[in-house]
Design a protein around this motif. Structure first.
Motif: not given
Length: 378
Positions: A166, A304, A307, A312, A314, A364, A368
């Protein structure tokens, strides 16, 4: 989730196979609507002719959040030979809008299976991103004007970045971009007697010198400004004729909206002086204008947090992307943010004729987005 991934891959490949360019997304709109009617429970509203809103209302009051996916394709001939390759000559999804659309369809499926108790979710399937007219058309739509939106979010797949990574940044995420076609009309004359006509050559030379002097192609700089010659023509291949007509086509890019306006004004002033100095009729047509995506700090925090919940990676970048994205018009008006979704380091670049959106990042993106919606309402 495996079943959902299969459903989404099927519709993504269907969208890829039947692409449509900006302002012509009528069949694409029908495919999106058919999917939503079959798989989800939402209110559907047509906007900006070929766009579509899918609206989900919670049982309790809360914030109104808009998620946006672009649905148009590019005038690029595909070179891929897989089964879902474009059947429309000279048109293909080489920016991944088929994938962006599919991600939002996935969000609609998740919202149907697990409704959010609070607030309103507006999923915008937006036409005409590639020519810069889509966001503006949606904002002018009578129905859309009635919506009181608190936050807006969008993503873009990013080849060259690790899959599912991300990519976020506060403030400017993409560049301001403007294109201009400068037409210089003079008077043809005999090549042996150019003084009896008005040749645009000197004016073209001054325009090119101007953009060379004004360009500051250092992305790390706050006053980054890039002027790129796209197309130049003058006269004909007739060696006895002094040209009386010319064109210069440029794109201008900057992080700062203020700087863009200043450079645009300076160029306009130069063109006015050339008109008098070279005895030409000079006209400038401005088009494909993209405003910088200006990411709101709180909106980035929501991304954020969502994620992190999904574990995930970042990637906080320091320099914006130099390409334009018309979602910037929404982030100029509403609090919100655009972020990137890694599409793989070895994936062909955007707008390349062999590019194809990677289906293994679709879920994904959908998950998200869904988590972002939950974060905003908490």
């Amino acid at each position: 989730m495996e079943n959902l991934a299969g459903i989404l891959e099927h519709i993504r490949k269907e969208l890829h196979k039947y692409p449509e360019v900006s302002e012509e997304e009528y069949e694409t709109q029908k495919r999106i609507q058919a999917f939503l009617e079959k798989h989800t429970t939402c209110e559907l509203v047509t906007v900006a002719k070929t766009g579509l809103l899918a609206i989900f209302n919670g049982n309790k009051k809360g914030k109104t959040v808009m998620l946006r996916a672009d649905i148009d394709a590019l005038p690029i001939q595909e070179v891929n030979t897989f089964e879902h390759a474009s059947v429309n000559e000279g048109v293909s999804h080489k920016c991944g809008h088929d994938g962006h659309t599919t991600i939002l369809l996935g969000v609609a499926k998740l919202l149907t299976e697990n409704p959010l108790p609070n607030g309103k979710v507006v999923l915008l399937f937006q036409p005409s991103e590639e020519n810069g007219s889509g966001a503006q058309s949606v904002l002018k739509d009578p129905y859309f004007k009635k919506l009181h939106i608190d936050y807006v979010f969008a993503l873009h797949n990013l080849p060259g970045f690790t899959k599912r990574e991300i990519v976020v940044k506060e403030n400017e995420f993409t560049s301001n971009v403007k294109s201009v076609a400068i037409i210089l009309e003079g008077k043809t004359a005999h090549a042996a007697e150019p003084e009896k006509g008005y040749n645009p050559a000197n004016a073209i030379a001054e325009i090119l010198y101007f953009i060379k002097q004004e360009t500051n192609n250092i992305p790390e700089s706050a006053d980054f400004f890039l002027a790129t010659p796209i197309h130049i023509t003058m006269g004909e291949k007739a060696y006895g004729v002094s040209a009386g007509y010319g064109e210069v086509h440029l794109t201008l890019r900057s992080w700062s909206t203020r700087l863009m306006e200043e450079k645009q004004a300076t160029l306009k002033s130069l063109l006015q002086s050339l008109e008098t100095k070279e005895k030409l009729r000079v006209t400038a047509s401005w088009f494909e204008e993209f405003y910088a995506n200006k990411n709101n700090t709180k909106a980035v925090e929501y991304i954020e947090a969502a994620a992190t919940q999904l574990k995930l990676s970042i990637n906080k970048i320091n320099i914006p992307f130099k390409w334009g994205e018309d979602f910037g018009l929404f982030t100029q008006k509403y609090k919100g943010a655009m972020f990137g979704l890694g599409a793989g380091k070895n994936t062909p670049a955007l707008h390349n004729p062999d590019y194809d959106f990677p289906d293994d990042i679709t879920l994904t993106g959908a998950q998200l987005f869904y988590n972002i919606l939950k974060e905003v309402q908490e």
